[in-house]
Design an enzyme around this catalytic site. Structure first.
Site, PDB file in Angstrom:
ATOM      1  N   GLY A 240       0.819  -1.204   0.000  1.00  0.00           N
ATOM      2  CA  GLY A 240       0.000   0.000   0.000  1.00  0.00           C
ATOM      3  C   GLY A 240       0.850   1.250   0.000  1.00  0.00           C
ATOM      4  N   LYS A 246       0.525  -0.090   7.257  1.00  0.00           N
ATOM      5  CA  LYS A 246       1.103  -1.434   7.118  1.00  0.00           C
ATOM      6  C   LYS A 246       1.861  -1.840   8.393  1.00  0.00           C
ATOM      7  CE  LYS A 246       3.377  -0.178   3.453  1.00  0.00           C
ATOM      8  NZ  LYS A 246       2.819   1.187   3.317  1.00  0.00           N
ATOM      9  N   GLU A 464      -4.869  34.453  -8.948  1.00  0.00           N
ATOM     10  CA  GLU A 464      -5.725  33.548  -8.170  1.00  0.00           C
ATOM     11  C   GLU A 464      -7.197  33.724  -8.551  1.00  0.00           C
ATOM     12  OE1 GLU A 464      -4.464  31.219  -6.496  1.00  0.00           O
ATOM     13  OE2 GLU A 464      -2.420  31.968  -6.640  1.00  0.00           O
TER      14      GLU A 464
END
Length: 646
Positions: A240, A246, A464
């Site tokens: 993963g 994990k 922006e």
């Protein structure tokens, strides 16, 4: 009360958890050597004064001041002055040094040969009476200081290498002995000292937990499966992206299983000495078999399990390759590994050797994906257990605002929110602290003190605003949350979206995303008739997206449904591309056309809504941060949102 087991490594917790520093004896040796270097000059200063034969004959022997002469090793004649004559002013220079005493000689003469010295002494004493004649005494001595000066460099070299080997042993977990290179450095967790992490601490990952819990059940109740003729799996591979849990899942196995749990990183197998990795693999499985049933966990197994033949063509005897071969042999060689299950974790399954992944070795592959909204909410609930929260904290909204975040990212948000609240001297963590923590992790820390000229600030505002206007009027762009021209991290301004969780991306969605990214550059071109370097990140993102569309996903009609994506890394070692020069030129042309078409489409859209662009840019210059409510007031409701509501 249960007594600790002497043979149980976990009962030696205090001893094993101490850092392995060099022993005190080694430091004593070093101090001893330094002391010798300091004291040697003092020792040498106490040696007798060396004089010539003529000085000795005329000023000492002729005055009848000699008590005795000792010839040492047939090389040096030591002259001893009579006690009653030592007070004479001409002997003021004798007796200097910390070792000087009455038994020490006062002068010394280097003699060429014993016979010549005897002849000269005899001639010098021809007129002396028998009582005044001085006899010669011969002695053989060993000069320990001189001998030690020869041995000292070798002692220093040996102690230096012992120090280096001990430090290597402490880092590699080989214990106090410098010769335990071949011993495994795996950390063992027994039943008495089991991990505090359990499956209750692992939020989400429901399917993965079911499979891992089944592995634990294999070891607890093997007869349930073996009576039906089933074989217990030998290996489980956790795969993963980084931060998906994990290692946490493996720690939960250690907390739940009532069997010894050996934990080790893949990089700990590989050392600078040839053959050490393979020997450690053998020792690890030997210990695991002796404590069977048991579990071995190898984190980041790609450090030792990389595919043989990739990048190793010029290394015929690679240490990593020999370690991998030994690991494959231990997994399903001629020897039986009854009761030993191997857990491994990696985020690079594409580089692992095929022989390692085949059935019979790692029988099960458990894939841990990024959590969805429900799983993110569960992960938030786990990480806020120890936090003091205000009543306004909305966990559901936080899970909605964090798409694509891993479990590690969510843990970081919770910790960062606590730090922000503590920095502002708050008693409880508020919802705004979580939002600020999320924004800081995504975009970096706000830099309100950064000095920006009015001209540059105006350019940033229109840039922006261009992103916001284009995103507002395109159907397949994510919903806008806010627009800001406050510098944050490396960016001078930012447009914040609420990403939609998608499993696949269509061609129309790709094109709209490219147009939204080009909105800032197009706005500068439209308003100022000039472009700046502020669109660097946007252009990099757009170029990568366009090449991905054309060369990977086959979304271009001219190139056709072809993909040159190297999922297994087979072309990494090649100098060229997996396609011809003609195809490369065709791909470049199609990417160029795609970006130009998207830019023209963006420019026309901004030209159509130029009035809204002007209003939004002026509002940004005034307020610096514009939220969704202000965007609705200027641009109206989004068409796509109106359709979804109806």
């Amino acid at each position: 009360m249960k007594k600790p087991n002497k043979d149980n490594p976990s009962s030696k917790k205090t001893k094993d958890n101490k850092p392995n520093f060099p022993s005190k004896g080694l430091w004593l040796y070093v101090l001893f050597i330094v002391g010798l270097f300091v004291l040697l000059p003092l020792f040498n200063s106490s040696s007798p004064k060396e004089i010539s034969w003529s000085h000795f004959e005329q000023n000492i022997l002729a005055q009848n001041d000699v008590e005795k002469i000792i010839v040492v090793n047939r090389e040096i004649a030591e002259i001893y002055i009579k006690k009653e004559r030592r007070d004479d002013p001409k002997y003021e220079d004798i007796g200097v040094g910390i070792l000087s005493s009455e038994a020490a000689p006062q002068y010394a003469i280097t003699i060429g040969s014993v016979e010549g010295f005897e002849n000269k002494l005899q001639k010098a004493q021809d007129g002396f009476s028998t009582e005044n004649k001085v006899d010669i005494i011969y002695q053989n001595r060993t000069n320990w200081l001189e001998s030690f000066s020869w041995i000292l460099p070798f002692i220093i070299i040996i102690l230096f290498w012992l120090f280096i080997l001990r430090r290597m042993g402490s880092r590699g977990g080989m214990g106090s002995s410098p010769f335990n290179f071949s011993k495994t450095s795996a950390r063992i967790i027994e039943t008495e000292g089991k991990s505090a992490v359990t499956f209750n601490d692992v939020a989400g990952l429901k399917e993965a937990k079911v499979e891992v819990m089944e592995v634990v059940d294999f070891l607890k109740n093997p007869e349930t499966y073996t009576k039906l003729g089933a074989k217990i799996p030998k290996g489980v591979m956790l795969v993963g992206p980084p931060g998906t849990g994990k290692t946490l899942l493996a720690r939960a196995v250690a907390g739940e299983a009532k069997v010894p749990f050996f934990s080790m990183s893949g990089s700990e197998f590989v050392e600078m000495f040839v053959g050490v990795g393979a020997s450690r693999v053998r020792d690890l499985f030997k210990q695991a078999k002796s404590k069977a049933p048991s579990i071995i966990f190898i984190d980041e197994i790609d450090a030792v399990g990389r595919s043989r033949g990739k990048g190793n063509a010029l290394q015929s005897n690679d240490e990593r390759e020999s370690t991998l071969n030994q690991l494959l042999t231990e997994l399903d060689g001629f020897g039986a590994n009854t009761g030993v299950i191997v857990l491994a974790a990696t985020n690079r399954p594409d580089v692992l050797d095929k022989a390692l992944l085949r059935p019979g070795r790692f029988d099960r592959h458990i894939y841990l994906d990024l959590p969805n909204k429900v799983e993110r909410e569960e992960i938030f609930q786990v990480h806020i257990r120890r936090l003091k929260l205000a009543e306004d904290v909305n966990i559901e909204q936080l899970a909605t605002l964090s798409p694509g975040f891993s479990g590690a990212d969510i843990a970081n948000i919770c910790n960062e929110a606590a730090l922000i609240a503590a920095r502002h001297k708050k008693q409880l963590i508020e919802h705004s602290d979580f939002i600020e923590a999320r924004n800081r992790i995504i975009g970096g820390l706000e830099r309100k003190s950064k000095i920006i000229s009015p001209k540059e600030k105006k350019t940033i505002a229109y840039h922006e605003a261009g992103h916001a206007v284009v995103s507002w009027y395109l159907e397949h762009v994510d919903a806008l949350l806010k627009v800001s021209i406050i510098p944050r991290g490396r960016s001078l301004g930012s447009t914040w979206y609420l990403p939609e969780e998608r499993q696949i991306v269509t061609k129309s969605q790709f094109k709209d995303q490219i147009c939204a990214s080009l909105g800032g550059r197009a706005a500068e071109d439209l308003i100022f008739n000039e472009v700046s370097s502020g669109a660097l990140d946007d252009l990099e993102k757009v170029t990568k997206q366009a090449y991905t569309m054309v060369a990977y996903y086959g979304l271009d009609k001219t190139i056709g449904p072809l993909s040159y994506y190297d999922s297994k890394g087979e072309y990494q070692g090649l100098l060229g591309k997996p396609y011809s020069e003609h195809t490369a030129k065709l791909i470049d042309n199609r990417v160029h056309d795609l970006i130009n078409e998207s830019y023209n489409r963006t420019f026309e859209l901004l030209e159509k809504h130029k009035d809204e662009l002007e209003k939004l840019a002026q509002l940004l210059l005034e307020k610096e941060v514009v939220y969704k409510e202000d965007l609705v007031g200027i641009l109206g409701k989004r068409f796509i949102e109106t359709v979804e509501k109806n």
